[in-house]
Write a protein that holds these residues in place. Structure first.
Motif, PDB file in Angstrom:
ATOM      1  N   SER A  37       0.836  -1.190   0.000  1.00  0.00           N
ATOM      2  CA  SER A  37       0.000   0.000   0.000  1.00  0.00           C
ATOM      3  C   SER A  37       0.878   1.249   0.000  1.00  0.00           C
ATOM      4  O   SER A  37       2.099   1.160   0.170  1.00  0.00           O
ATOM      5  CB  SER A  37      -0.915   0.009   1.227  1.00  0.00           C
ATOM      6  N   SER A  38       0.242   2.390  -0.150  1.00  0.00           N
ATOM      7  CA  SER A  38       0.932   3.671  -0.049  1.00  0.00           C
ATOM      8  C   SER A  38       0.985   4.117   1.401  1.00  0.00           C
ATOM      9  O   SER A  38       0.063   3.848   2.181  1.00  0.00           O
ATOM     10  CB  SER A  38       0.209   4.726  -0.888  1.00  0.00           C
ATOM     11  N   SER A  39       2.058   4.798   1.769  1.00  0.00           N
ATOM     12  CA  SER A  39       2.162   5.322   3.126  1.00  0.00           C
ATOM     13  C   SER A  39       1.095   6.387   3.406  1.00  0.00           C
ATOM     14  O   SER A  39       0.793   6.674   4.562  1.00  0.00           O
ATOM     15  CB  SER A  39       3.549   5.921   3.359  1.00  0.00           C
ATOM     16  N   TYR A 238      10.380   7.392 -13.581  1.00  0.00           N
ATOM     17  CA  TYR A 238      11.504   6.814 -12.865  1.00  0.00           C
ATOM     18  C   TYR A 238      11.216   6.799 -11.371  1.00  0.00           C
ATOM     19  O   TYR A 238      10.422   7.590 -10.844  1.00  0.00           O
ATOM     20  CB  TYR A 238      12.810   7.567 -13.151  1.00  0.00           C
ATOM     21  N   ALA A 239      11.869   5.829 -10.687  1.00  0.00           N
ATOM     22  CA  ALA A 239      11.637   5.634  -9.262  1.00  0.00           C
ATOM     23  C   ALA A 239      12.858   4.956  -8.653  1.00  0.00           C
ATOM     24  O   ALA A 239      13.702   4.398  -9.365  1.00  0.00           O
ATOM     25  CB  ALA A 239      10.391   4.794  -9.032  1.00  0.00           C
ATOM     26  N   ILE A 240      12.941   4.994  -7.332  1.00  0.00           N
ATOM     27  CA  ILE A 240      13.992   4.302  -6.594  1.00  0.00           C
ATOM     28  C   ILE A 240      13.338   3.361  -5.592  1.00  0.00           C
ATOM     29  O   ILE A 240      12.160   3.516  -5.233  1.00  0.00           O
ATOM     30  CB  ILE A 240      14.944   5.275  -5.871  1.00  0.00           C
ATOM     31  N   ASN A 241      14.101   2.352  -5.121  1.00  0.00           N
ATOM     32  CA  ASN A 241      13.533   1.392  -4.190  1.00  0.00           C
ATOM     33  C   ASN A 241      14.628   0.796  -3.314  1.00  0.00           C
ATOM     34  O   ASN A 241      15.821   0.866  -3.636  1.00  0.00           O
ATOM     35  CB  ASN A 241      12.810   0.277  -4.941  1.00  0.00           C
ATOM     36  N   ALA A 254      11.050 -12.616   6.767  1.00  0.00           N
ATOM     37  CA  ALA A 254      10.226 -11.423   6.598  1.00  0.00           C
ATOM     38  C   ALA A 254      10.856 -10.572   5.502  1.00  0.00           C
ATOM     39  O   ALA A 254      12.080 -10.446   5.435  1.00  0.00           O
ATOM     40  CB  ALA A 254      10.140 -10.640   7.902  1.00  0.00           C
ATOM     41  N   ILE A 255      10.019 -10.005   4.643  1.00  0.00           N
ATOM     42  CA  ILE A 255      10.507  -9.211   3.514  1.00  0.00           C
ATOM     43  C   ILE A 255       9.835  -7.846   3.545  1.00  0.00           C
ATOM     44  O   ILE A 255       8.604  -7.749   3.626  1.00  0.00           O
ATOM     45  CB  ILE A 255      10.230  -9.906   2.179  1.00  0.00           C
ATOM     46  N   ALA A 256      10.631  -6.789   3.492  1.00  0.00           N
ATOM     47  CA  ALA A 256      10.116  -5.427   3.464  1.00  0.00           C
ATOM     48  C   ALA A 256      10.687  -4.710   2.247  1.00  0.00           C
ATOM     49  O   ALA A 256      11.856  -4.887   1.900  1.00  0.00           O
ATOM     50  CB  ALA A 256      10.494  -4.677   4.739  1.00  0.00           C
ATOM     51  N   ARG A 257       9.854  -3.910   1.601  1.00  0.00           N
ATOM     52  CA  ARG A 257      10.277  -3.180   0.407  1.00  0.00           C
ATOM     53  C   ARG A 257       9.626  -1.806   0.409  1.00  0.00           C
ATOM     54  O   ARG A 257       8.457  -1.656   0.802  1.00  0.00           O
ATOM     55  CB  ARG A 257       9.879  -3.945  -0.861  1.00  0.00           C
ATOM     56  N   ALA A 258      10.377  -0.797  -0.020  1.00  0.00           N
ATOM     57  CA  ALA A 258       9.856   0.568  -0.136  1.00  0.00           C
ATOM     58  C   ALA A 258      10.317   1.151  -1.460  1.00  0.00           C
ATOM     59  O   ALA A 258      11.450   0.928  -1.891  1.00  0.00           O
ATOM     60  CB  ALA A 258      10.346   1.433   1.020  1.00  0.00           C
ATOM     61  N   SER A 259       9.430   1.884  -2.125  1.00  0.00           N
ATOM     62  CA  SER A 259       9.781   2.534  -3.388  1.00  0.00           C
ATOM     63  C   SER A 259       9.160   3.916  -3.441  1.00  0.00           C
ATOM     64  O   SER A 259       8.101   4.167  -2.860  1.00  0.00           O
ATOM     65  CB  SER A 259       9.328   1.694  -4.580  1.00  0.00           C
ATOM     66  N   LYS A 260       9.831   4.812  -4.157  1.00  0.00           N
ATOM     67  CA  LYS A 260       9.372   6.191  -4.290  1.00  0.00           C
ATOM     68  C   LYS A 260       9.405   6.587  -5.757  1.00  0.00           C
ATOM     69  O   LYS A 260      10.444   6.498  -6.401  1.00  0.00           O
ATOM     70  CB  LYS A 260      10.264   7.127  -3.466  1.00  0.00           C
ATOM     71  N   SER A 261       8.252   7.004  -6.272  1.00  0.00           N
ATOM     72  CA  SER A 261       8.147   7.452  -7.658  1.00  0.00           C
ATOM     73  C   SER A 261       8.350   8.960  -7.735  1.00  0.00           C
ATOM     74  O   SER A 261       7.718   9.716  -6.989  1.00  0.00           O
ATOM     75  CB  SER A 261       6.778   7.077  -8.234  1.00  0.00           C
ATOM     76  N   PHE A 262       9.242   9.379  -8.625  1.00  0.00           N
ATOM     77  CA  PHE A 262       9.487  10.809  -8.822  1.00  0.00           C
ATOM     78  C   PHE A 262       8.843  11.344 -10.095  1.00  0.00           C
ATOM     79  O   PHE A 262       8.606  12.547 -10.215  1.00  0.00           O
ATOM     80  CB  PHE A 262      10.998  11.068  -8.867  1.00  0.00           C
ATOM     81  N   ASP A 267       2.616  11.409  -4.017  1.00  0.00           N
ATOM     82  CA  ASP A 267       2.785  11.654  -2.592  1.00  0.00           C
ATOM     83  C   ASP A 267       3.080  10.334  -1.871  1.00  0.00           C
ATOM     84  O   ASP A 267       2.573   9.279  -2.225  1.00  0.00           O
ATOM     85  CB  ASP A 267       1.525  12.279  -1.998  1.00  0.00           C
ATOM     86  N   GLY A 268       3.894  10.435  -0.839  1.00  0.00           N
ATOM     87  CA  GLY A 268       4.158   9.268  -0.013  1.00  0.00           C
ATOM     88  C   GLY A 268       5.103   8.274  -0.656  1.00  0.00           C
ATOM     89  O   GLY A 268       5.698   8.501  -1.709  1.00  0.00           O
ATOM     90  N   VAL A 269       5.219   7.126   0.011  1.00  0.00           N
ATOM     91  CA  VAL A 269       6.107   6.042  -0.399  1.00  0.00           C
ATOM     92  C   VAL A 269       5.276   4.774  -0.517  1.00  0.00           C
ATOM     93  O   VAL A 269       4.387   4.516   0.305  1.00  0.00           O
ATOM     94  CB  VAL A 269       7.237   5.844   0.625  1.00  0.00           C
ATOM     95  N   PHE A 270       5.550   3.969  -1.528  1.00  0.00           N
ATOM     96  CA  PHE A 270       4.859   2.698  -1.682  1.00  0.00           C
ATOM     97  C   PHE A 270       5.596   1.649  -0.852  1.00  0.00           C
ATOM     98  O   PHE A 270       6.808   1.474  -0.988  1.00  0.00           O
ATOM     99  CB  PHE A 270       4.824   2.278  -3.150  1.00  0.00           C
ATOM    100  N   LEU A 271       4.869   0.932   0.003  1.00  0.00           N
ATOM    101  CA  LEU A 271       5.450  -0.023   0.937  1.00  0.00           C
ATOM    102  C   LEU A 271       4.852  -1.402   0.743  1.00  0.00           C
ATOM    103  O   LEU A 271       3.662  -1.532   0.418  1.00  0.00           O
ATOM    104  CB  LEU A 271       5.200   0.422   2.387  1.00  0.00           C
ATOM    105  N   SER A 272       5.655  -2.429   0.943  1.00  0.00           N
ATOM    106  CA  SER A 272       5.130  -3.790   0.970  1.00  0.00           C
ATOM    107  C   SER A 272       5.842  -4.559   2.091  1.00  0.00           C
ATOM    108  O   SER A 272       7.045  -4.423   2.293  1.00  0.00           O
ATOM    109  CB  SER A 272       5.331  -4.506  -0.370  1.00  0.00           C
TER     110      SER A 272
END
Length: 279
Positions: A37-39, A238-241, A254-262, A267-272
Motif C-alpha cells: 500500500s501507499s504510506s 523513474y523511481a527508486i527502491n 520477513a521481507i520489506a520493500r519501499a519505493s518512491k516514484s518521482f 505523494d508518499g512512499v509505496f510499501l510492501s
C-alpha cells in the motif's frame, strides 16, 4: 476493521522478531503473503498470496535471497491471488520449463475481475540462459477486457504485446552484486464501444512502444537498493527502491520493500511487507 487488524499483526511480526542464526537450506517450495500500500493510505492496500514449486532443489546459501529462483535456472510452476479494494480480485498461474541445453519456454494466465469488469490475459515466452547468471527472452501476451459502462453500453479492449528482454546478475567482490534488466515492449490495442449513450458504436486502435530499464544493487545477500526508468513515446517515469530480506528461522523470512516514484510525482512512499516460507 479486519484489514487493519491483519496489518497490525503483520507489522508486529516484522518488528518484534529477533534475528536468528537461520540455516540457508535448499528448497523446492516457495510461498508467501504480502501486504502492499501507499504510506498515505496504508489501510487501503492489497493482499497478495503466491506459491511456486521448483522441480529440482534451489540453493540459496551463496546468492541474494531474492534472486535464488532466477539463478537456479530450473523448471518451476507457480500460482498467485491478489485482493484489491472495491471487490476487485486477481488470480493466475504460470510455469517455465528449462531444457538441458538451457533453452526455456514458459506460459501464463491471469484473470482480473470485478462486478463491471473482467480481463483475461494469456502469455507465452521462450528464451535462453546464455551463462550461469543471465538470460535473454521473447514473450507474447494477449489480453481481452470487457467493461459494463452503464446505460446498456458495453466496452471491450484487445491488447497484444511483444516483449524482448535481457536480464543479468553481475557478482561483485566487495558486495553481492548487481541485477540488471532491460525490456523493450511493442503493443497494439483495439478498443470498441457498442450501444453508446449517444447511439451507434465506436472503435479505435493504437500502437505503442516502451523501454524499461532497472538496476538493483545487492549490498549484501539480504539488502538491496535500486532504480528503474521507463519511456513510452514522449512520456518517461523513474523511481527508486530498497528491499530487505530478514531471515527468521530455517524456513521463514520477513521481507520489506519501499519505493518512491518521482515521475510521475506521487505523494508518499509505496510499501510492501510480507512473510515468506521456503522448504
Amino acid at each position: 476493521m479486519l484489514v487493519n487488524r491483519l496489518n497490525l499483526a503483520l507489522l508486529f511480526a516484522l518488528t518484534s522478531t529477533t534475528t536468528l542464526a537461520a540455516t540457508d537450506n535448499a528448497y523446492q517450495h516457495d510461498a508467501g503473503i504480502v501486504y502492499a500500500s501507499s504510506s498515505e493510505e496504508f489501510s487501503d492496500g492489497t493482499w497478495n498470496a503466491n506459491y511456486r514449486y521448483y522441480l529440482t532443489p534451489v540453493s540459496q546459501d551463496t546468492v541474494p535471497y531474492a534472486l535464488s529462483g532466477f539463478l537456479a535456472q530450473t523448471s518451476n510452476l507457480g500460482a498467485n491471488y491478489a485482493g484489491f479494494e472495491g471487490d476487485l480480485d486477481a488470480y493466475g498461474v504460470n510455469g517455465q520449463y528449462v531444457f538441458a541445453s538451457k533453452w526455456f519456454v514458459g506460459a501464463n494466465y491471469q484473470n482480473l475481475g470485478a462486478n463491471l469488469f473482467d480481463s483475461d490475459t494469456y502469455g507465452v515466452s521462450m528464451g535462453y540462459y546464455f551463462n550461469s547468471t543471465s538470460s535473454v527472452y521473447l514473450g507474447y501476451t494477449k489480453s481481452d477486457q470487457d467493461y459494463d459502462i452503464g446505460f446498456g453500453a458495453k466496452a471491450s479492449a484487445d491488447l497484444d504485446t511483444f516483449t524482448l528482454g535481457i536480464r543479468s546478475f553481475l557478482p561483485l567482490e566487495t558486495t553481492a552484486g548487481v541485477d540488471l534488466t532491460a525490456q523493450l515492449f511493442f503493443g497494439q490495442s483495439d478498443y470498441s464501444v457498442k450501444n453508446t449513450p449517444y447511439g451507434g458504436d465506436m472503435s479505435n486502435s493504437d500502437d505503442t512502444t516502451a523501454l524499461m530499464l532497472s538496476a538493483d544493487w545487492y549490498l549484501t545477500r539480504a539488502w538491496s537498493g535500486g532504480a528503474n526508468y521507463s519511456v513510452q513515446e514522449e512520456t518517461d517515469s523513474y523511481a527508486i527502491n530498497t528491499a530487505y530480506h530478514l531471515r527468521l528461522t530455517d524456513s521463514f523470512s520477513a521481507i520489506a520493500r519501499a519505493s518512491k516514484s518521482f515521475e510521475p510525482d506521487e505523494d508518499g512512499v509505496f510499501l510492501s511487507l510480507g512473510i515468506n516460507g521456503r522448504f
